[in-house]
Design an enzyme around this catalytic site. Structure first.
Site, PDB file in Angstrom:
ATOM      1  N   GLU A   1     -16.535 -18.920  -4.094  1.00  0.00           N
ATOM      2  CA  GLU A   1     -16.101 -18.403  -2.803  1.00  0.00           C
ATOM      3  C   GLU A   1     -16.376 -16.902  -2.792  1.00  0.00           C
ATOM      4  OE1 GLU A   1     -12.210 -18.256   0.171  1.00  0.00           O
ATOM      5  OE2 GLU A   1     -11.986 -19.028  -1.862  1.00  0.00           O
TER       6      GLU A   1
ATOM      7  N   LYS B   1      -8.379 -14.642 -11.029  1.00  0.00           N
ATOM      8  CA  LYS B   1      -8.808 -13.755  -9.941  1.00  0.00           C
ATOM      9  C   LYS B   1      -7.614 -13.018  -9.342  1.00  0.00           C
ATOM     10  CE  LYS B   1     -12.048 -15.351  -7.249  1.00  0.00           C
ATOM     11  NZ  LYS B   1     -12.776 -16.081  -6.167  1.00  0.00           N
TER      12      LYS B   1
ATOM     13  N   ARG C   1     -11.923 -25.137 -18.873  1.00  0.00           N
ATOM     14  CA  ARG C   1     -12.100 -23.776 -18.383  1.00  0.00           C
ATOM     15  C   ARG C   1     -12.048 -22.804 -19.554  1.00  0.00           C
ATOM     16  NH1 ARG C   1      -8.893 -21.458 -13.121  1.00  0.00           N
ATOM     17  NH2 ARG C   1      -9.985 -19.479 -12.921  1.00  0.00           N
TER      18      ARG C   1
END
Length: 559
Positions: free
Chosen positions: A38, A272, A262
């Site tokens: 994104e 983030k 991850r």
């Protein structure tokens, strides 16, 4: 943990899926994977890992790798992030085909209409708070919305009016009709579309309704011909919804979503949200702070793409979310720089030395090897004169046991030059701080002269005071304290950030050969580690060097 061992056992599980699909003729199109960021922030080391996983599999099976921007939220997205992400991926060495989710807006809308026609989606008027209440809990089923059985024609009409902008934000949503009693909360009539009255960075004001990621993602994959949608483990519970969307839309040869672990690094922040708090709170020097695991930060620090690639290859494909020792990344950075750099002398915390029996008007040009132990490499010229700088830590007025460097009455070798003996310590009268050392040198001990009558226990580096280049040197350590424990929210970063994560040494003196160091050049400072120019702060009048990594390799040694 040693992820390299897991790699061999897995062999690996994602590749096995691809191999099986190819063998069984599952798809009548080439293998295709994607990375769908994104554009609302900057990529970090975890992003690089996801890119590596998807690209490496596509490349191995002669497939395609896509970069697709998941830009369906106009409130947070910006073209500056698109540019930054493309720049970072190019820096890593990848050249993916580039797509934008917003380009599929009309198609995604039509697929939503198709679900309404099938009775698989409905417009719901519940408020966000009511929806949360109706959703239920992990142990209790949800409750049907009073609008769940709204007639198809009414939902079609309302959805069209939502698109035209007839309703305020959050007043209505389009929901999938699945199962409000499902143990998987993602299947309890999830929202497919919401109203957002905001200008989109690419489509302007063409739209005021936007699809949710879980709805747009499988459709975008299908449109692009993706065969294998590999994503991180937190999306595992979303997989049934991914498959439901494609099944209800009757997608032929639908792509398959599968998950891998991850990647996080010890002592680093990869969330983030946490990164944003650190940047906006002024705890770091922007998104490119060399202490951050953002790709912009790693690049500014001087880390090379090759070292990141070797690190990723060593890790392999993780099954579970994993925290890898950051020393492992440092090891591969160090190995890569060891192959491509030469060494220079740099004094970071200078102490002046005056060689009292060396001629005041003499400058001697010595030739030092560019890399110890590599006879094939050339040498460089280094000026030697009466006044020098050495490291303050290389002198001790009252030496402790085991200290073998310079002290009153003792001798050391100056690297590539002569033996010197400390004869006098000169101090500032008021503070008593040591200002300079007066030493003598033995002309017969010049390096390479063959003189071996006596030995010394230490060799120290130095820089000529008259010829040295002034510089500022930044030395980095882990951003977080070793005891730091991060919470979901309300972190007190003042207590969590390591106060020694950045040490600025403003009075360093470097060999004159470094005067013309380029912005892309990596160098070794003898005994201190590997360094590069800080492109953010270096100017014609100010040279700032960042330490990329130290010389110490704890990860390799511990294994």
């Amino acid at each position: 943990m040693n992820p390299g061992k897991e790699t061999a056992e897995a062999a690996n599980f994602l590749e096995k899926l691809v191999r099986d699909d190819i063998a069984q003729g599952e798809y009548h199109r080439p293998v295709a994977t994607r990375f769908p960021p994104e554009p609302n922030g900057y990529l970090h080391i975890g992003s690089a890992y996801a890119i590596h996983v998807n690209h490496s599999i596509a490349s191995k099976y002669n497939g395609a790798f896509h970069l697709r921007f998941d830009d369906t939220n106009p409130l947070k997205e910006d073209n500056k992030y698109v540019d930054a992400i493309r720049e970072d991926i190019e820096w890593l060495g990848y050249e993916p085909a580039v797509y934008f989710g917003s380009d599929y807006s009309e198609q995604i809308y039509e697929y939503a209409v198709k679900l309404i026609h099938k009775g698989k989606a409905y417009v719901c008027d519940l408020t966000p708070e009511q929806m949360t209440e109706y959703r239920g809990t992990l142990t209790e089923p949800g409750t049907d919305s009073p609008f769940r059985n709204r007639p198809v024609e009414e939902s079609l009409l309302l959805f069209e009016r939502m698109r035209k902008g007839d309703f305020p934000a959050a007043s209505k949503v389009l929901r999938a009709k699945i199962d409000m009693s499902s143990p998987n909360l993602n299947l309890r009539d999830p929202v497919l579309y919401r109203i957002v009255h905001a200008e989109h960075y690419r489509t302007g004001n063409d739209w005021c309704i936007y699809p949710m990621y879980d709805f747009a993602h499988p459709i975008q994959d299908w449109i692009e011909g993706i065969t294998h949608s590999f994503c991180s483990a937190e999306f595992k519970d979303h997989r049934p919804l991914y498959e439901w969307v494609l099944r209800e839309l009757e997608a032929p040869e639908p792509p398959k979503q599968r998950e891998f672990g991850r990647l996080s690094l010890s002592g680093m922040v990869t969330s983030k949200r946490y990164l944003r708090e650190l940047v906006e709170g002024g705890f770091v020097d922007g998104w490119d702070d060399p202490r951050l695991p953002t790709l912009r930060g790693l690049r500014r620090r001087g880390v090379t793409p090759d070292s990141i690639a070797r690190f990723m290859e060593e890790i392999g494909i993780l099954r579970q979310n994993s925290v890898i020792d950051s020393a492992m990344l440092d090891h591969f950075i160090r190995q890569d720089l060891k192959e491509r750099t030469i060494g220079y002398m740099a004094v970071l915390n200078p102490l002046k030395v005056i060689i009292t029996n060396y001629p005041e008007d003499r400058t001697e040009i010595l030739r030092l090897k560019n890399k110890e132990g590599d006879e094939a490499l050339s040498t460089r010229e280094v000026p030697f004169a009466r006044e020098l700088f050495i490291e303050k830590e290389d002198f001790m007025e009252e030496p402790i046991a085991g200290f073998h460097r310079l002290s009153p009455g003792t001798e050391v070798r100056l690297k590539g030059a002569y033996f010197i003996r400390c004869e006098q310590v000169v101090k500032e009268p008021v503070t008593g701080e040591i200002e300079e050392l007066h030493c003598t040198y033995d002309p017969a001990t010049k390096s390479g002269s063959g003189f071996n009558a006596r030995k010394v226990k230490a060799t120290i580096h130095w820089v000529s005071a008259a010829h040295g280049i002034p510089a500022e040197v930044h030395v980095y350590d882990a951003l977080l304290r070793p005891s730091a424990v991060l919470k979901e929210s309300g972190n007190c970063w003042e207590e969590l950030v390591n106060p020694h994560s950045l040490v600025q040494m403003k009075h360093a003196v470097l060999e004159p050969a470094l005067k013309d160091a380029s912005a892309t050049e990596k160098v070794q400072f003898v005994r201190h580690g590997y360094f590069c120019l800080d492109t953010k702060y270096t100017t014609e009048d100010r040279r700032v060097f960042n330490r990329i990594v130290s010389l110490k390799d704890s990860w390799k040694r511990e294994r």
